[in-house]
Design a protein around this motif. Structure first.
Motif, PDB file in Angstrom:
ATOM      1  N   PHE A 149      11.074   0.496   2.566  1.00  0.00           N
ATOM      2  CA  PHE A 149      11.867  -0.508   3.178  1.00  0.00           C
ATOM      3  C   PHE A 149      11.835  -0.996   4.729  1.00  0.00           C
ATOM      4  CE2 PHE A 149      15.168   2.803   2.863  1.00  0.00           C
ATOM      5  CZ  PHE A 149      15.813   2.584   4.243  1.00  0.00           C
ATOM      6  N   CYS A 152       8.578  -2.760   5.789  1.00  0.00           N
ATOM      7  CA  CYS A 152       8.669  -4.310   5.170  1.00  0.00           C
ATOM      8  C   CYS A 152      10.013  -5.276   5.839  1.00  0.00           C
ATOM      9  CB  CYS A 152       8.827  -4.288   3.788  1.00  0.00           C
ATOM     10  SG  CYS A 152       8.830  -6.098   2.872  1.00  0.00           S
ATOM     11  N   GLY A 153      11.007  -4.597   5.719  1.00  0.00           N
ATOM     12  CA  GLY A 153      12.291  -5.336   6.189  1.00  0.00           C
ATOM     13  C   GLY A 153      12.358  -5.613   7.863  1.00  0.00           C
ATOM     14  N   TYR A 204      10.625 -10.993   7.829  1.00  0.00           N
ATOM     15  CA  TYR A 204      11.358 -10.888   6.569  1.00  0.00           C
ATOM     16  C   TYR A 204      12.532 -11.818   6.404  1.00  0.00           C
ATOM     17  CZ  TYR A 204      14.220  -8.330   3.116  1.00  0.00           C
ATOM     18  OH  TYR A 204      14.720  -8.080   1.945  1.00  0.00           O
ATOM     19  N   PRO A 205      12.890 -12.143   5.422  1.00  0.00           N
ATOM     20  CA  PRO A 205      12.241 -12.227   4.069  1.00  0.00           C
ATOM     21  C   PRO A 205      11.158 -13.196   3.850  1.00  0.00           C
ATOM     22  CG  PRO A 205      14.246 -13.512   3.814  1.00  0.00           C
ATOM     23  CD  PRO A 205      14.142 -13.110   5.337  1.00  0.00           C
ATOM     24  N   SER A 234      10.417 -14.950  -0.381  1.00  0.00           N
ATOM     25  CA  SER A 234      11.191 -14.015  -0.182  1.00  0.00           C
ATOM     26  C   SER A 234      11.829 -13.424  -1.385  1.00  0.00           C
ATOM     27  CB  SER A 234      12.577 -15.073   0.202  1.00  0.00           C
ATOM     28  OG  SER A 234      13.019 -15.900  -0.862  1.00  0.00           O
ATOM     29  N   GLN A 246      12.090  -9.308  -0.997  1.00  0.00           N
ATOM     30  CA  GLN A 246      13.657  -9.200  -1.110  1.00  0.00           C
ATOM     31  C   GLN A 246      13.703  -8.172  -2.414  1.00  0.00           C
ATOM     32  OE1 GLN A 246      15.756 -12.714  -1.226  1.00  0.00           O
ATOM     33  NE2 GLN A 246      16.534 -12.229   0.988  1.00  0.00           N
ATOM     34  N   VAL A 303      12.293  -4.475  -0.935  1.00  0.00           N
ATOM     35  CA  VAL A 303      13.164  -3.948   0.078  1.00  0.00           C
ATOM     36  C   VAL A 303      14.496  -3.536  -0.704  1.00  0.00           C
ATOM     37  CG1 VAL A 303      14.566  -4.296   1.987  1.00  0.00           C
ATOM     38  CG2 VAL A 303      12.299  -5.055   1.979  1.00  0.00           C
ATOM     39  N   THR A 304      15.041  -4.244  -1.652  1.00  0.00           N
ATOM     40  CA  THR A 304      16.392  -3.961  -2.170  1.00  0.00           C
ATOM     41  C   THR A 304      16.077  -2.700  -3.187  1.00  0.00           C
ATOM     42  OG1 THR A 304      16.985  -6.313  -2.011  1.00  0.00           O
ATOM     43  CG2 THR A 304      18.180  -4.935  -3.411  1.00  0.00           C
ATOM     44  N   TRP A 356       4.849  -7.469  -4.314  1.00  0.00           N
ATOM     45  CA  TRP A 356       4.749  -7.555  -2.812  1.00  0.00           C
ATOM     46  C   TRP A 356       3.439  -7.728  -2.389  1.00  0.00           C
ATOM     47  CZ3 TRP A 356       6.007  -9.439   1.350  1.00  0.00           C
ATOM     48  CH2 TRP A 356       5.794  -8.791   2.596  1.00  0.00           C
ATOM     49  N   SER A 374       3.266  -0.594   4.242  1.00  0.00           N
ATOM     50  CA  SER A 374       4.532  -0.907   3.237  1.00  0.00           C
ATOM     51  C   SER A 374       4.041  -0.967   1.581  1.00  0.00           C
ATOM     52  CB  SER A 374       5.488  -1.984   3.466  1.00  0.00           C
ATOM     53  OG  SER A 374       4.661  -3.260   3.103  1.00  0.00           O
TER      54      SER A 374
END
Length: 241
Positions: free
Chosen positions: A30, A33-34, A63-64, A94, A98, A101-102, A153, A196
């Motif tokens: 994360f 990427c984030g 990001y995002p 996004s 997202q 990452v989430t 992703w 990532s």
């Protein structure tokens, strides 16, 4: 519920050691990427004007990756009598970013909770038949979701590279106007985003491999453990009639 008793022995076993690797890998997933910020540049020339202009127009994204909300910036804002703030990049990625990452953050938190269970409540984990089974089911689900989120992703990243690369010269409306010449300048390296994706698939491999060691703690594997305990205790298993 038994009290907390620190026991670091599970960390020396594959079950706990791989969990630490999963925890570290989720951080890299994360974070790479984030935390990305980049920009793409276009060189704009107006040779037909009385005073020819040669300016750089820049779009900053990150990001995002809602590229369709990223407008171009120029100094001055009107280059070749065009207000570049009215034009944006193409695409909204996004959802994939997202989700990835989430999910990685949730995995990071789950690894912390599981490690606390392993080292603080070792006896509770191994004496309770439900906890290892729940851990096994979660491990299988997480392995599958790593595959899904990373694949989504990776596809979005490919589209982002296209949307911020050479193709934007053909996509931008002002670049097709008479007397305006556009040349692709540069785009920020997306090496961290490539990393990532690599860590996403690495996480999938780690969780898939760890499924076997979690399975060995479940009641599904208990028959072999039971027979082994009889053998080690010096009592032979009962023979049939």
């Amino acid at each position: 519920m038994s009290s907390f008793q620190l026991n670091l022995n599970p960390l020396k076993e594959p079950l706990g050691f791989i969990k630490i690797l999963e925890w570290i890998a989720s951080i890299f997933a994360f974070a790479t990427c984030g935390g990305f910020k980049g920009k793409t540049e276009i060189l704009v020339s107006c040779p037909t004007l009385k005073v020819p202009e040669n300016k750089t127009v820049t779009a900053t994204f990150g990001y995002p990756f809602r590229l369709n909300k990223v407008s171009f910036q120029a100094l001055p804002s009107n280059v070749c009598d065009i207000d570049w703030k009215n034009f944006v990049l193409i695409g909204d990625y996004s959802s994939s970013a997202q989700f990835y990452v989430t999910f990685a953050v949730f995995v990071f938190l789950y690894c912390i909770a599981t490690l606390l269970l392993y080292v603080g409540y070792t006896n509770l984990y191994r004496d309770n038949r439900k906890l290892p089974m729940a851990d096994f089911v979660v491990t299988l689900v997480v392995t599958f979701l790593w595959l899904v989120s990373t694949s989504a992703w990776a596809k979005a990243l490919t589209d982002i590279k296209i949307a911020t690369g050479h193709s934007i010269v053909q996509e931008l409306e002002p670049c097709g106007a008479q007397g305006v010449m556009c040349y692709f300048g540069s785009v920020t390296s997306m090496g961290s985003l490539n990393v990532s994706v690599i860590f996403g698939f690495l996480n999938m491999i780690l969780w898939g491999g760890n499924a076997w060691f979690v399975y060995k703690e479940t009641s599904l594997h208990s028959p072999s453990n039971t027979s082994a305990s009889h053998t080690q205790g010096g009592m032979p298993p009962p023979t049939g009639i």
